[in-house]
Design a protein around this motif. Structure first.
Motif, PDB file in Angstrom:
ATOM      1  N   ASP A  25       0.243  -3.317  22.548  1.00 22.15           N
ATOM      2  CA  ASP A  25       1.450  -2.517  23.014  1.00 22.15           C
ATOM      3  C   ASP A  25       1.588  -1.080  22.642  1.00 22.15           C
ATOM      4  O   ASP A  25       1.794  -0.276  23.419  1.00 22.15           O
ATOM      5  CB  ASP A  25       2.899  -3.211  22.817  1.00 22.15           C
ATOM      6  N   TRP A  47       2.302 -11.671  28.031  1.00 19.63           N
ATOM      7  CA  TRP A  47       2.105 -10.216  27.990  1.00 19.63           C
ATOM      8  C   TRP A  47       1.686  -9.604  29.220  1.00 19.63           C
ATOM      9  O   TRP A  47       1.387  -8.589  29.583  1.00 19.63           O
ATOM     10  CB  TRP A  47       1.063 -10.208  26.741  1.00 19.63           C
ATOM     11  N   ARG A  50       3.207  -6.553  30.911  1.00 22.44           N
ATOM     12  CA  ARG A  50       3.180  -5.221  30.041  1.00 22.44           C
ATOM     13  C   ARG A  50       1.590  -4.939  29.871  1.00 22.44           C
ATOM     14  O   ARG A  50       1.497  -3.462  29.524  1.00 22.44           O
ATOM     15  CB  ARG A  50       4.031  -5.517  29.018  1.00 22.44           C
TER      16      ARG A  50
END
Length: 221
Positions: A25, A47, A50
């Protein structure tokens, strides 16, 4: 890790546990090209909104070939709880010739194994975090990073004996064999340490040197 070479060819992050997901991230927020690999479908789904994520078993060499692992300039093995999986994945990355391999280890023994099979950089998150906290608790150190071979960089409050003196006058390089890299005064910009840099009582120092010497210096009143 995010050098120009690495950024251009991307970073492969294997394992989206707490360590791997935080790292992927952060890299993504730095505009580094990232591809995450995770075999747990629930984590992939969590996830995928993102990060670019593929569901695959990185312990299988064929899966690594299918995702084009050899095209990446760097890879991070975030799998740490399973020693066997960690070793197999790292070995697969070595086999495909990734030039920069980072791997998470959960023990010193685990670290040695990963080094022997070809990992270039080993991270021991819990050990390193514990070391940093130990050097900060009850002292003037606000942060501590051991670089290697006993050399460290710390962020610390300025001891009283340095207050209202310039670095040239303090001569810490000769007296303590320490280098003041920079100084931060609240409300002002960071200033690199120079001969005329004035240390005030509210200064925060960034200092490099031998870890034992830094420990003693930081304990000065």
């Amino acid at each position: 890790m995010a050098s120009n070479e690495t950024t251009s060819s991307g970073v492969l992050v294997i394992g989206l546990g707490r360590f791997g997901s935080a790292l992927a991230d952060e890299l993504d927020s730095m505009d580094v090209e990232v591809l995450a690999v995770e075999r747990d479908a629930a984590l992939v789904e969590r996830w995928s909104k993102r990060l670019p994520v593929v569901e695959a078993d990185a312990t299988d060499p064929r899966a690594m070939e299918q995702i084009g692992a050899s095209d990446f300039g760097a890879a991070v093995v975030g799998v740490g709880t399973s020693l066997e999986a960690s070793v197999l994945i790292t070995g697969n990355l070595v086999d495909v010739g990734i030039p920069e391999i980072w791997a998470k280890a959960i023990s010193v023994e685990h670290k040695r194994i990963l080094q022997r099979i070809g990992a270039h950089n080993i991270v021991l998150p819990e050990t390193e975090s514990g070391t940093r906290v130990a050097h900060s608790v009850g002292g003037k150190m606000l942060d501590y990073i051991e670089v290697e071979d006993g050399f460290a960089i710390v962020k610390m409050r300025a001891p009283k004996e340095t207050h209202n003196f310039r670095l040239e006058e303090l001569d810490l390089r000769n007296k303590w064999d320490l280098q003041v890299i920079g100084v931060k005064v609240p409300g002002e910009d960071f200033e690199y340490g120079g001969r005329d840099t004035l240390i005030t009582p509210d200064c925060i120092l960034v200092v490099g040197g031998d870890s034992d010497v830094l420990e003693r210096f930081s304990q000065r009143p």
